[in-house]
Design a protein around this motif. Structure first.
Motif, short mmCIF file in Angstrom:
data_model
loop_
_atom_site.label_atom_id
_atom_site.label_comp_id
_atom_site.label_asym_id
_atom_site.label_seq_id
_atom_site.Cartn_x
_atom_site.Cartn_y
_atom_site.Cartn_z
N MET A 170 0.73 -1.10 -0.02
CA MET A 170 0.09 0.08 0.07
C MET A 170 0.82 1.03 -0.05
O MET A 170 1.68 1.28 0.86
N ARG A 171 0.48 2.13 -0.70
CA ARG A 171 1.35 3.45 -0.91
C ARG A 171 0.85 4.08 0.37
O ARG A 171 -0.18 4.70 0.70
N GLU A 172 1.99 4.82 1.10
CA GLU A 172 1.92 5.62 2.02
C GLU A 172 1.75 7.18 1.49
O GLU A 172 2.03 7.72 0.59
N THR A 173 0.38 7.83 2.44
CA THR A 173 0.24 9.23 1.79
C THR A 173 1.24 10.11 2.78
O THR A 173 1.50 9.79 3.79
N ASN A 174 1.61 11.18 2.09
CA ASN A 174 2.38 12.23 2.61
C ASN A 174 1.56 13.07 3.72
O ASN A 174 0.67 13.86 3.10
N PRO A 175 2.08 12.99 4.83
CA PRO A 175 1.47 13.58 5.93
C PRO A 175 1.71 15.28 5.96
O PRO A 175 1.22 16.05 6.58
N PHE A 176 2.85 15.63 5.24
CA PHE A 176 3.04 17.15 5.04
C PHE A 176 2.34 17.52 4.02
O PHE A 176 2.57 17.60 2.76
N THR A 177 1.16 18.27 4.20
CA THR A 177 0.20 18.78 3.33
C THR A 177 0.23 20.26 3.14
O THR A 177 -0.31 20.78 2.17
N GLU A 178 0.92 21.04 4.29
CA GLU A 178 1.08 22.63 3.88
C GLU A 178 2.01 22.96 2.78
O GLU A 178 3.28 22.47 2.84
N PRO A 179 1.71 23.89 2.16
CA PRO A 179 2.90 24.53 1.25
C PRO A 179 3.86 25.31 2.09
O PRO A 179 3.47 25.71 3.14
N PRO A 180 5.36 25.23 1.73
CA PRO A 180 6.30 25.86 2.23
C PRO A 180 6.07 27.36 2.62
O PRO A 180 5.10 28.17 1.73
N LYS A 181 6.39 27.70 3.59
CA LYS A 181 6.00 29.20 4.22
C LYS A 181 7.31 30.19 4.16
O LYS A 181 8.49 29.88 4.77
N LYS A 182 7.26 31.09 3.08
CA LYS A 182 8.24 31.84 2.73
C LYS A 182 8.93 32.67 4.37
O LYS A 182 9.75 32.98 4.49
N ARG A 183 7.60 32.92 4.90
CA ARG A 183 8.21 33.94 6.12
C ARG A 183 8.98 33.23 7.04
O ARG A 183 9.69 33.89 8.12
N LEU A 184 8.89 31.72 7.06
CA LEU A 184 9.67 31.05 8.17
C LEU A 184 10.71 30.51 7.34
O LEU A 184 11.55 29.47 7.88
#
Ligand code: SAM
Length: 266
Positions: free
Chosen positions: A1-15
């Motif tokens: 089974m393929r794992e889903t990527n838990p990192f869903t947020e787009p990269p934050k420029k301010r950080l």
């Protein structure tokens, strides 16, 4: 089974989020750190775990300090398969490294948010006694300044302050396409090893800091003019330094000798 990527947020420029994806670069960083059994590794800004998980696989345990709340749960969830991860959800500048070390020096690692690199370096220096070494990814231009010596165009306050307290070794350069999104600048990995107390020549840290700041604050001026608020030409000469030199011509040891002499500790 393929794992889903838990990192869903787009990269934050301010950080300053530029996530590493180049496996060869990640492997080189892990190899440079070369963790040994029993060591306490602390990563600053784990992001989506590009360096974290390979380090964790290799070492079995790791502490990470991450400010972005959206990354905490996915980091924690993914870590379980790799090893023991202690996640500190805080601004790294608020973390007391000495307390974190709890008596056994820590090793710091990080692909740092570039907008905070100098504050993080100076924060780590404040806890240098409890930091064994640091491996940081930074803007290449900053690494060049950190390692520069007298006569170089980029020799300045940052290099003098760091080299007085640490051995600074640039390791390798990293191109923008190693990151997502790519930063606008080239990057480089640098190793800093804090010197043992007996090898640090600075006797008067506050005077050293202000001499270096004033000397490079007006780097085109001769030392006698740039430092006129702090001392006169005779005092500079008495410390063994030609007062007609400009700051960029004076070695780190010269600034140390001058600040020691000005506080009667020469
Ligand atoms: N280590 C990851 C990698 O190599 O892909 C991410 C590196 S990214 C350049 C910098 C990381 O530092 C981000 O995860 C960002 O959220 C985090 N960060 C930014 N400011 C921070 C702060 N004040 N304290 C702790 N982490 C911070």
């Amino acid at each position: 089974m393929r794992e889903t990527n838990p990192f869903t947020e787009p990269p934050k420029k301010r950080l300053g989020q530029h996530f590493l994806h180049d496996r060869a670069v990640i492997a080189k960083i892990v190899q440079a750190v070369d963790p040994q059994p029993g060591e306490h590794l602390v990563e600053i800004g784990p992001g989506q775990g590009a360096i974290t998980f390979p380090l964790l696989e290799r070492h079995g345990e790791l502490t990470v300090i991450e400010f972005d709340r959206d990354l905490i749960a996915p980091l924690t969830a993914t870590a379980a398969a790799h090893g023991r991860l202690q996640v500190i959800h805080r601004d790294v500048l608020q973390v007391d490294f000495t307390a974190l070390a709890a008596g056994a020096a820590i090793r710091l690692v990080g692909n740092l948010p570039y907008n905070l690199s100098s504050p993080i370096l100076f924060h780590a220096l404040e806890h240098a006694e409890m930091v064994r070494d640091m491996h940081f990814m930074l803007q290449k231009e900053v690494v060049d300044r950190m390692a520069a010596g007298p006569g170089s165009k980029v020799y300045g306050r940052l290099g003098v302050m760091l080299q007085a307290y640490c051995e600074v070794t640039p390791l390798f350069d990293v191109p923008p396409d190693a990151f997502r999104p790519p930063p606008k600048v080239d990057s480089a990995v640098v190793r800093l090893v804090p010197k043992a107390a007996a090898d640090i020549g600075v006797r008067a840290p506050a005077m050293f800091t202000s001499v270096v700041r004033d000397a490079f604050g007006q780097r085109r001026k001769t030392l006698r003019n740039a430092l006129s608020k702090v001392c006169d030409a005779d005092a500079i000469a008495a410390a063994g330094i030609d007062p007609t030199l400009r700051a960029e011509q004076v070695p780190v040891d010269g600034f140390i000798a001058l600040s020691n002499a000005l506080t009667g500790q020469g």
